[in-house]
Design an enzyme around this catalytic site. Structure first.
Site, short mmCIF file in Angstrom:
data_model
loop_
_atom_site.label_atom_id
_atom_site.label_comp_id
_atom_site.label_asym_id
_atom_site.label_seq_id
_atom_site.Cartn_x
_atom_site.Cartn_y
_atom_site.Cartn_z
N ASP A 199 0.87 -1.31 0.04
CA ASP A 199 -0.04 0.00 -0.11
C ASP A 199 0.84 1.31 0.05
O ASP A 199 2.25 1.21 0.17
CB ASP A 199 -0.95 0.04 1.31
CG ASP A 199 -1.86 1.14 1.31
OD1 ASP A 199 -2.45 1.37 0.27
OD2 ASP A 199 -2.21 1.98 2.36
N SER A 200 0.21 2.27 0.05
CA SER A 200 1.18 3.63 -0.11
C SER A 200 1.40 4.00 1.53
O SER A 200 2.26 4.77 1.57
CB SER A 200 0.17 4.78 -0.52
OG SER A 200 -0.81 5.17 0.14
N CYS A 249 -4.57 -1.68 -1.87
CA CYS A 249 -4.63 -0.38 -2.03
C CYS A 249 -5.64 -0.20 -3.43
O CYS A 249 -5.41 -0.77 -4.38
CB CYS A 249 -3.35 0.57 -2.51
SG CYS A 249 -3.28 2.08 -2.98
N THR A 259 -6.53 2.71 -4.87
CA THR A 259 -5.87 3.46 -6.09
C THR A 259 -5.06 2.88 -7.00
O THR A 259 -4.99 3.16 -8.13
CB THR A 259 -5.36 4.68 -5.18
OG1 THR A 259 -5.96 5.14 -4.16
CG2 THR A 259 -5.19 6.01 -6.23
N GLU A 292 -4.75 10.92 5.34
CA GLU A 292 -3.91 11.44 6.29
C GLU A 292 -4.25 11.45 7.75
O GLU A 292 -3.53 11.24 8.80
CB GLU A 292 -3.96 13.33 6.09
CG GLU A 292 -3.23 13.65 4.74
CD GLU A 292 -3.73 15.03 4.36
OE1 GLU A 292 -2.80 15.51 3.51
OE2 GLU A 292 -4.09 15.78 5.27
N CYS A 294 -11.11 2.86 0.02
CA CYS A 294 -9.67 3.04 0.25
C CYS A 294 -9.17 2.57 1.40
O CYS A 294 -9.94 2.43 2.56
CB CYS A 294 -9.37 4.64 0.46
SG CYS A 294 -7.87 4.96 1.20
N THR A 295 -8.36 1.31 1.40
CA THR A 295 -7.93 0.52 2.52
C THR A 295 -7.48 1.71 3.65
O THR A 295 -7.58 0.72 5.04
CB THR A 295 -6.89 -0.24 2.16
OG1 THR A 295 -5.54 0.45 1.54
CG2 THR A 295 -7.08 -1.30 1.15
N HIS A 296 -7.25 2.62 3.72
CA HIS A 296 -6.98 3.45 4.93
C HIS A 296 -8.17 3.66 5.85
O HIS A 296 -8.24 3.73 6.76
CB HIS A 296 -6.52 5.02 4.45
CG HIS A 296 -4.97 4.96 4.25
ND1 HIS A 296 -4.34 4.40 3.11
CD2 HIS A 296 -3.89 5.49 5.06
CE1 HIS A 296 -2.99 4.58 3.16
NE2 HIS A 296 -2.69 5.21 4.39
#
Ligand code: DGL
Length: 269
Positions: free
Chosen positions: A16-17, A80, A82, A155, A194-196
């Site tokens: 992931d990012s 992720c 995206t 964020e 979004c995995t976040h």
């Protein structure tokens, strides 16, 4: 390059990012507690949601190939949305192991919705993708679908896992457009694309007045991963898991978050 996991245990590499893939890792661990996991976070290039398709397609295959070569996982999970909705074919083209991507959970959300009014909450990149439009056409026919993109939630999830307080007012403001007006009042299912975002689900619940099902793809990915893995080596205790970060900060709270997720070692590349 030498293999870092010399045993015969099945091994998944999650990518992931940033910390978002930890929401997927938790689902994979729940389903396969004995599976060895490694993790790669591209902290240097986050947020992916603000990058163009061209940038992601140019970066990701070349970034993943040497790491896969080093770790030799049995499966790679692009944890992720995206990256999955943008660069999956280009990533698959350079890797010689199965690659599982994330598909936004539009189908289950449309099925579950009683009001047939749902929202897809992802990064700005994901909610713009043609791939998401195709999923809506295929699986949410007859539903009203509201799209919302947010970098702030990425964020906030990063902040939370670095031990900082989540800004609930910011969360409330970010998701307000989903629940705007008469259509908004009907929204009864929100796809966390979004995995976040599953990392913030408690906070999202706490700032939402109406009753909403928050739906992510973690469990579906875990099932897919399990279906691709060999049976031998299962049942043994997991190998020491390592999280790698490209250019990331190694602050104590973030290390601890990875540790709590089962990644004992945190290595900055
Ligand atoms: N976690 C990622 C996703 O699922 C993206 C976060 C970012 O914008 O970097 O889309």
């Amino acid at each position: 390059m030498a293999r870092l996991t010399p045993d015969n245990r099945p091994h998944a590499l999650l990518f992931d990012s940033g910390v978002g893939g930890l929401s997927v890792s938790a689902e994979v661990r729940k389903r396969m507690p004995d599976l060895a996991q490694s993790y790669l976070a591209d902290d240097a290039f986050r947020p992916y949601g603000e990058k163009s398709e061209k940038q992601l397609r140019a970066r990701l295959p070349g970034l993943l190939a040497p790491v896969v070569d080093m770790l030799r996982p049995d499966v790679v999970v692009i944890a992720c949305n995206t990256a999955s909705t943008t660069a999956l074919p280009s990533i698959r083209a350079v890797l010689d192991v199965p690659v599982v991507g994330v598909v936004p959970a539009i189908k289950p959300a449309a099925k579950l919705s009683r009001t047939k009014t749902i929202a897809v909450l992802g990064t700005p990149g994901t909610v713009r993708r043609a791939y998401v439009d195709e999923l809506i056409d295929r699986f949410a026919d007859g539903c009203l679908v509201r799209l919302a993109g947010s970098v702030a939630l990425v964020e906030e999830a990063e902040a939370k896992l670095s031990g900082r307080a989540v800004d609930l007012d910011r969360l409330r403001a970010e998701i307000a457009p989903i629940f705007d007006g008469r259509d908004g009042a009907d929204v009864d299912a929100v796809v966390l694309a979004c995995t976040h975002f599953p990392l913030l689900v408690d906070e999202l619940r706490s700032v939402t007045r109406q009753s909403v099902a928050w739906i992510d793809s973690g469990e579906a990915i875990a099932r897919r991963v399990e279906s691709l893995l060999p049976d031998e080596g299962r049942g043994e205790p997991p190998a020491r898991a390592t999280a790698f970060s490209i250019g990331g900060t190694a602050d104590a709270a973030r290390r601890e978050a990875f540790q709590l997720s089962g990644f004992e070692a945190f290595v900055t590349l």
